[in-house]
Design a protein around this motif. Structure first.
Motif, short mmCIF file in Angstrom:
data_model
loop_
_atom_site.label_atom_id
_atom_site.label_comp_id
_atom_site.label_asym_id
_atom_site.label_seq_id
_atom_site.Cartn_x
_atom_site.Cartn_y
_atom_site.Cartn_z
N ARG A 36 -0.14 0.88 1.93
CA ARG A 36 -1.37 0.09 1.85
C ARG A 36 -1.08 -1.41 1.77
N PHE A 37 0.01 -1.77 1.10
CA PHE A 37 0.31 -3.17 0.83
C PHE A 37 1.73 -3.49 1.31
N LEU A 38 1.85 -4.42 2.22
CA LEU A 38 3.13 -4.86 2.76
C LEU A 38 3.18 -6.37 2.70
N ARG A 39 3.86 -6.89 1.67
CA ARG A 39 3.85 -8.34 1.43
C ARG A 39 5.29 -8.86 1.43
N ASN A 83 -3.22 2.95 7.45
CA ASN A 83 -3.69 2.80 6.07
C ASN A 83 -3.42 1.41 5.49
N LEU A 84 -2.85 0.53 6.29
CA LEU A 84 -2.47 -0.79 5.80
C LEU A 84 -3.70 -1.64 5.49
N LYS A 85 -3.79 -2.08 4.24
CA LYS A 85 -4.94 -2.88 3.78
C LYS A 85 -4.60 -4.36 3.59
N SER A 86 -3.34 -4.63 3.23
CA SER A 86 -2.92 -6.01 2.98
C SER A 86 -1.56 -6.24 3.63
N PHE A 87 -1.49 -7.30 4.45
CA PHE A 87 -0.25 -7.65 5.16
C PHE A 87 -0.07 -9.14 5.09
#
Length: 215
Positions: A142-145, A164-168
């Motif tokens: 979901r979150f890849l930062r 499903n990625l919500k935040s990049f």
């Protein structure tokens, strides 16, 4: 007759002796590989004792009811060193939090083997090299930062398959090429890409080369 009475115990001993390492022990070995690769001036890893049965009593490590590692919380821990490929052995890991340290070198491609991962936070380190295309195998993430590093190269187009990625966030790096807009990436704003001098975009189908700015 005495031998017959001992036979069940001999079979039990043989079974125990031939039993492979438990998952928890294998995960402990993987985490201790990371420990050996890091300098820890604040002694936040002092409890990481490889002689224990499993790593579930180590500080900053969370396990599930089956003693499988599900979370690693080492953000803002003043750690210096490199990520290790052994981290890819943490099959049940859901959260890998290593932000705001001084991590150097590349992101190991083996992190793409963390099939249960929901959040990968490596922002504000000094990581270099490309973003591994293998991260596209993190189908639940979901979150890849990855912002605030020194990453270079293109943004792998394989990442657009992460439904499903919500935040990049890859801002404040040295990335090049164009900004992907297909798949799950259509919803990410320019804030996700700020301060990459060689990064162009957004990508326009058929009109902007994917390789632009990567010379």
């Amino acid at each position: 007759m005495a031998f017959c009475g001992l036979l069940p115990f001999l079979l039990l001993f043989s079974s125990i002796s031939s039993t492979p390492k438990t998952t928890a022990n294998l995960e402990g070995d993987a985490l201790f590989s990371l420990r050996r690769a890091l300098k820890d001036p604040g002694n936040v890893l002092q409890s990481w004792d490889p002689t224990l049965v499993n790593p579930c009593t180590w500080f900053h490590v969370t396990c599930d009811q089956h003693n499988r590692v599900t979370r690693l919380d080492l953000g803002n821990a003043k750690l210096t060193g490199r990520l290790v490929p052994e981290l890819g052995r943490l099959d049940h890991l859901q959260y890998l939090e290593l932000y705001r340290n001084n991590l150097l070198g590349p992101i190991p491609k083996q992190l793409g083997e963390l099939k249960s991962l929901l959040s990968l936070d490596l922002y504000h380190n000094n990581l270099t090299g490309p973003i591994p295309p293998s991260l596209s195998r993190l189908t639940d993430i979901r979150f890849l930062r990855l912002n605030g590093n020194k990453l270079s190269g293109r943004i792998p187009r394989e990442l657009t398959k992460l439904k499903n990625l919500k935040s990049f966030n890859v801002s404040n790096n040295d990335l090049c090429g164009t900004i992907p807009t297909s798949g799950s990436f259509y919803k990410f704003t320019e804030k996700s890409y700020l301060n990459n001098a060689k990064l162009k975009g957004p990508e326009l189908m058929g009109s902007v080369s994917y390789d632009i700015g990567c010379d």
